[in-house]
Scaffold this motif. Structure first.
Motif, PDB file in Angstrom:
ATOM      1  N   LEU A  83       0.830  -1.204   0.000  1.00 26.61           N
ATOM      2  CA  LEU A  83       0.000   0.000   0.000  1.00 26.61           C
ATOM      3  C   LEU A  83       0.865   1.254   0.000  1.00 26.61           C
ATOM      4  O   LEU A  83       0.527   2.250  -0.653  1.00 26.61           O
ATOM      5  CB  LEU A  83      -0.929   0.003   1.215  1.00 26.61           C
ATOM      6  CG  LEU A  83      -2.005  -1.078   1.254  1.00 26.61           C
ATOM      7  CD1 LEU A  83      -2.952  -0.837   2.425  1.00 26.61           C
ATOM      8  CD2 LEU A  83      -2.774  -1.138  -0.050  1.00 26.61           C
ATOM      9  N   THR A  84       1.978   1.223   0.716  1.00 27.00           N
ATOM     10  CA  THR A  84       2.891   2.372   0.713  1.00 27.00           C
ATOM     11  C   THR A  84       3.414   2.635  -0.692  1.00 27.00           C
ATOM     12  O   THR A  84       3.488   3.781  -1.143  1.00 27.00           O
ATOM     13  CB  THR A  84       4.059   2.115   1.680  1.00 27.00           C
ATOM     14  OG1 THR A  84       3.549   1.882   3.002  1.00 27.00           O
ATOM     15  CG2 THR A  84       5.000   3.306   1.718  1.00 27.00           C
ATOM     16  N   ALA A  85       3.769   1.556  -1.397  1.00 24.07           N
ATOM     17  CA  ALA A  85       4.250   1.703  -2.775  1.00 24.07           C
ATOM     18  C   ALA A  85       3.153   2.244  -3.681  1.00 24.07           C
ATOM     19  O   ALA A  85       3.397   3.120  -4.525  1.00 24.07           O
ATOM     20  CB  ALA A  85       4.754   0.359  -3.292  1.00 24.07           C
ATOM     21  N   ALA A  86       1.926   1.753  -3.516  1.00 26.59           N
ATOM     22  CA  ALA A  86       0.813   2.225  -4.344  1.00 26.59           C
ATOM     23  C   ALA A  86       0.510   3.688  -4.065  1.00 26.59           C
ATOM     24  O   ALA A  86       0.171   4.453  -4.981  1.00 26.59           O
ATOM     25  CB  ALA A  86      -0.423   1.363  -4.097  1.00 26.59           C
ATOM     26  N   GLU A  87       0.619   4.110  -2.812  1.00 23.17           N
ATOM     27  CA  GLU A  87       0.387   5.516  -2.471  1.00 23.17           C
ATOM     28  C   GLU A  87       1.459   6.406  -3.091  1.00 23.17           C
ATOM     29  O   GLU A  87       1.164   7.503  -3.590  1.00 23.17           O
ATOM     30  CB  GLU A  87       0.362   5.684  -0.954  1.00 23.17           C
ATOM     31  CG  GLU A  87      -0.879   5.086  -0.296  1.00 23.17           C
ATOM     32  CD  GLU A  87      -0.780   5.056   1.212  1.00 23.17           C
ATOM     33  OE1 GLU A  87       0.334   5.311   1.734  1.00 23.17           O
ATOM     34  OE2 GLU A  87      -1.797   4.772   1.881  1.00 23.17           O
ATOM     35  N   ALA A  88       2.719   5.945  -3.079  1.00 23.11           N
ATOM     36  CA  ALA A  88       3.795   6.722  -3.698  1.00 23.11           C
ATOM     37  C   ALA A  88       3.591   6.817  -5.208  1.00 23.11           C
ATOM     38  O   ALA A  88       3.829   7.869  -5.816  1.00 23.11           O
ATOM     39  CB  ALA A  88       5.151   6.080  -3.385  1.00 23.11           C
ATOM     40  N   ALA A  89       3.149   5.735  -5.826  1.00 31.95           N
ATOM     41  CA  ALA A  89       2.874   5.752  -7.265  1.00 31.95           C
ATOM     42  C   ALA A  89       1.747   6.728  -7.587  1.00 31.95           C
ATOM     43  O   ALA A  89       1.778   7.413  -8.620  1.00 31.95           O
ATOM     44  CB  ALA A  89       2.521   4.344  -7.752  1.00 31.95           C
ATOM     45  N   LEU A  90       0.751   6.824  -6.703  1.00 33.11           N
ATOM     46  CA  LEU A  90      -0.334   7.779  -6.912  1.00 33.11           C
ATOM     47  C   LEU A  90       0.181   9.211  -6.821  1.00 33.11           C
ATOM     48  O   LEU A  90      -0.173  10.063  -7.645  1.00 33.11           O
ATOM     49  CB  LEU A  90      -1.436   7.538  -5.887  1.00 33.11           C
ATOM     50  CG  LEU A  90      -2.594   8.550  -5.890  1.00 33.11           C
ATOM     51  CD1 LEU A  90      -3.262   8.596  -7.257  1.00 33.11           C
ATOM     52  CD2 LEU A  90      -3.594   8.224  -4.799  1.00 33.11           C
ATOM     53  N   ARG A  91       1.015   9.491  -5.828  1.00 34.70           N
ATOM     54  CA  ARG A  91       1.576  10.839  -5.714  1.00 34.70           C
ATOM     55  C   ARG A  91       2.407  11.186  -6.948  1.00 34.70           C
ATOM     56  O   ARG A  91       2.376  12.325  -7.440  1.00 34.70           O
ATOM     57  CB  ARG A  91       2.428  10.953  -4.440  1.00 34.70           C
ATOM     58  CG  ARG A  91       1.628  10.875  -3.150  1.00 34.70           C
ATOM     59  CD  ARG A  91       2.447  11.349  -1.964  1.00 34.70           C
ATOM     60  NE  ARG A  91       3.666  10.577  -1.792  1.00 34.70           N
ATOM     61  CZ  ARG A  91       3.758   9.462  -1.087  1.00 34.70           C
ATOM     62  NH1 ARG A  91       2.671   8.972  -0.492  1.00 34.70           N
ATOM     63  NH2 ARG A  91       4.901   8.808  -0.961  1.00 34.70           N
TER      64      ARG A  91
END
Length: 506
Positions: A83-91
Motif C-alpha cells: 500500500l505504501t508503494a501504491a500511495e507513492a505511485a499515486l503521488r
C-alpha cells in the motif's frame, strides 16, 4: 492585412478547440443478471439472503463479527509496504499531472552576463589603445606592430561589459495537444488511485482468507491428531489379537495400513498451516519472527444479508473495471495528442534587457533593448515518424477499448462464479452436517453396543474415525462458505466508495 488584435482573436479561437476524439465510454453487452435463469434470492438453507438494493459497507469484513480479524486488518492496512508503494505511485502520477499543466503558462527566465575583455593593441583600426603614460585612447590610427609599428601604440586595452536580460516564451495550445496530454495524465492518475483501492481490497480479502484458513487448519490438525491416536490404539489391539491368534495377519495389516494412512495426512497439514501463518505475517507487514493472532472457525460468524449489485452498477464499483476505463480514457487522449502533433506549432518569444560597460548604466535609455518574434513550425518530412506514432496511438486506443470490455466481462464472470459457489457450497455444508449427524448417531449406537459387549474396541474406534472424518468435512465446508462470502464482497468491489478517506479523482 490582418490586424494584431485580429491575430490574437484567431489564436484565442483556435486555442478553444482540441483535436479529437473526445472520450466516450464504450457500450458493454447488455446484462441484467448473472445467470440466464435468475438465481434464488437465498441459499438452500436460507441462512444467507441476497439484496440488490443493499450497498456494500466500506469495512465489510466486520460482518464476520471477529474482533481479532478487525485488529489484524487494521495492522495490515497501516504497515503494508504494498500500500505504501501504491500511495507513492499515486503521488507520482498526480505530480506528473501538475507538471504537464505547467505548459499552459509562459516560461520566464532571467540572465545576467558580466564580461571582462582585453583587446590586443596591434589590431589597428579604431581599436582602443594605451598611451605611454597609461591613459586610454578611444581611437587608434597608428600602424600595428605586425606591420612595423612601434610601442607604445601596440599595447592592448581591458574593459568590462554587463548584460542583463529577461526572456519570456509562450507556446499557445492552439490545437489542444497539451490539453490532451493533461487529460491523458489525469486519467492515468485516476487509474493509479483505483490501483491503490484494488491493492487495498486484495490485501483485506487475502487476510480474511488466511484467517479463515488458519481456523480451518487448526481444526483439521486437531481432528487428525486424534484420529492418529485412535488408530494407534486400534493397531496395538490388532497386534495383540494377532499374537494371541484371534485375527489373521491380513487383519492386522489392515489396521497397520490404516494407521500409516492417518499419519500420512498430518505432515502436509502442518506444512500448510505454518506456511499460512507465514503468509499472515507477511500480509500484516510483520517480520517472520513475530506472532500474529490465532483463529478458530468459531471466531467467525457467517454474514446473512448480502449485497448483490446489478451488472450496470458493478462497472462503477469494481476497481479493475474502472482502471481499465481510465486507461482507455488515457489512450483516447493520447491519440488526440498524437494527431495534434501533426499540425503546425506556434511559439511566441520576447526578450527585454539592458547592456552597458558599467553595471549601473545597463538600464539607461541608451542601453536598453527588446525583441519579440513568433515562430511557426510545420514538419514537412520526418520519415513518417509522426504518421506512424499517430497510428500506434490509435492502435493503443483500440487495444484499451478491447481490454476494458474484457475486464468488465471477467468481472461479471467473477460475480456469477461466486454466487454459484455460495449456493452450491451451502448445499454441500448442509450435506456435510447431515453426514456428521448420521455418523454421530451411528457412533452413539456403537458405543452402547461396545459397552454391552456386543462389539470390540476396534469397531468402536472405526465408528469414531468415521465420525471425525465427517467433522473434518463439516469444518472444510464451513470454511469454504466463509471464504465464498468474502469472495463475493471482493467480486462486487469491496465498498471502497463508501470510505471517508477516498481520494478525489483528477
Amino acid at each position: 492585412m490582418m490586424r494584431p488584435h485580429h491575430s490574437l482573436a484567431l489564436l484565442a479561437l483556435l486555442g478553444g478547440c482540441a483535436v479529437g476524439p473526445d472520450y466516450k465510454r464504450p457500450p458493454l453487452p447488455a446484462s441484467s443478471g448473472y445467470a440466464p435463469t435468475p438465481l434464488p434470492s437465498a441459499t438452500p438453507s436460507q441462512e444467507q439472503r441476497f439484496d440488490s438494493t443493499r450497498d456494500i459497507q466500506a469495512d465489510w469484513w466486520t460482518l464476520f463479527r471477529s474482533p481479532k480479524l478487525d485488529a489484524l486488518i487494521a495492522q495490515a492496512l497501516a504497515a503494508s509496504p504494498d500500500l505504501t508503494a501504491a500511495e507513492a505511485a499515486l503521488r507520482q502520477a498526480q505530480e506528473n499531472v501538475a507538471a504537464q499543466r505547467g505548459y499552459f503558462y509562459p516560461t520566464i527566465g532571467a540572465s545576467y552576463m558580466p564580461q571582462r575583455t582585453r583587446i590586443a593593441g596591434n589590431l589597428g583600426g579604431n581599436s582602443p589603445g594605451i598611451q605611454g603614460n597609461g591613459e586610454v585612447i578611444s581611437t587608434y590610427e597608428g600602424t600595428p606592430a605586425s606591420e612595423g609599428g612601434t610601442p607604445p601604440y601596440t599595447r592592448g586595452v581591458t574593459y568590462s561589459f554587463h548584460t542583463a536580460q529577461l526572456t519570456v516564451g509562450y507556446t499557445p495550445d492552439i490545437f489542444g495537444a497539451n490539453r490532451r496530454k493533461v487529460e491523458s495524465l489525469q486519467a492515468q492518475s485516476r487509474a493509479q488511485a483505483l490501483q491503490l483501492e484494488a491493492a487495498r481490497l486484495t490485501l483485506v480479502t487475502n487476510i480474511v482468507a488466511a484467517a479463515i484458513q488458519d481456523g480451518q487448519l487448526r481444526e483439521q490438525i486437531a481432528l487428525t491428531e486424534t484420529m492418529i491416536t485412535d488408530q494407534e490404539v486400534a493397531a496395538a489391539i490388532a497386534a495383540k489379537q494377532h499374537r494371541l491368534g484371534y485375527i489373521s495377519q491380513v487383519d492386522r495389516a489392515v489396521q497397520d495400513s490404516a494407521l500409516a494412512e492417518a499419519r500420512k495426512l498430518l505432515p502436509p497439514l502442518r506444512k500448510q498451516f505454518e506456511q499460512n501463518r507465514n503468509l499472515m505475517r507477511a500480509l500484516a507487514g510483520q517480520p517472520q519472527d513475530t506472532e500474529v493472532a490465532a483463529f478458530t472457525l468459531a471466531d467467525f460468524q457467517l454474514p446473512q444479508d448480502l449485497p448483490l449489485s446489478l451488472p450496470s452498477k458493478l462497472v462503477e464499483q469494481r476497481p479493475d473495471v474502472r482502471m481499465a476505463e481510465e486507461r482507455l480514457h488515457a489512450a483516447t487522449a493520447g491519440f488526440g495528442a498524437a494527431r495534434a502533433d501533426l499540425l503546425p506549432q506556434v511559439t511566441l518569444t520576447g526578450d527585454v534587457g539592458g547592456t552597458a560597460s558599467k553595471f549601473g548604466q545597463m538600464f539607461w535609455n541608451s542601453g536598453t533593448f527588446f525583441d519579440v518574434f513568433l515562430t511557426l513550425t510545420q514538419s514537412l518530412f520526418n520519415g513518417g515518424t509522426l504518421k506512424h506514432q499517430t497510428r500506434a496511438a490509435r492502435a493503443a486506443m483500440e487495444q484499451s477499448a478491447a481490454e476494458y470490455r474484457a475486464t468488465a466481462i471477467t468481472a461479471f464472470q467473477d460475480v456469477a462464479n461466486t454466487l454459484q459457489a455460495i449456493h452450491a457450497d451451502a448445499g454441500a455444508f448442509t450435506a456435510a452436517q447431515d453426514a456428521a449427524g448420521s455418523t454421530g448417531t451411528s457412533l452413539t449406537l456403537v458405543r452402547r453396543q461396545h459397552a454391552s459387549g456386543y462389539l470390540d474396541r476396534i469397531a468402536l474406534i472405526a465408528a469414531e474415525q468415521s465420525h471425525r472424518q465427517a467433522l473434518l468435512d463439516v469444518a472444510q465446508a464451513r470454511a469454504t462458505r466463509l471464504g465464498d462470502t468474502a469472495a463475493l464482497f471482493q467480486a462486487l468491489g469491496g465498498g471502497w466508495w463508501n470510505r471517508s478517506d477516498v481520494r478525489p479523482s483528477g
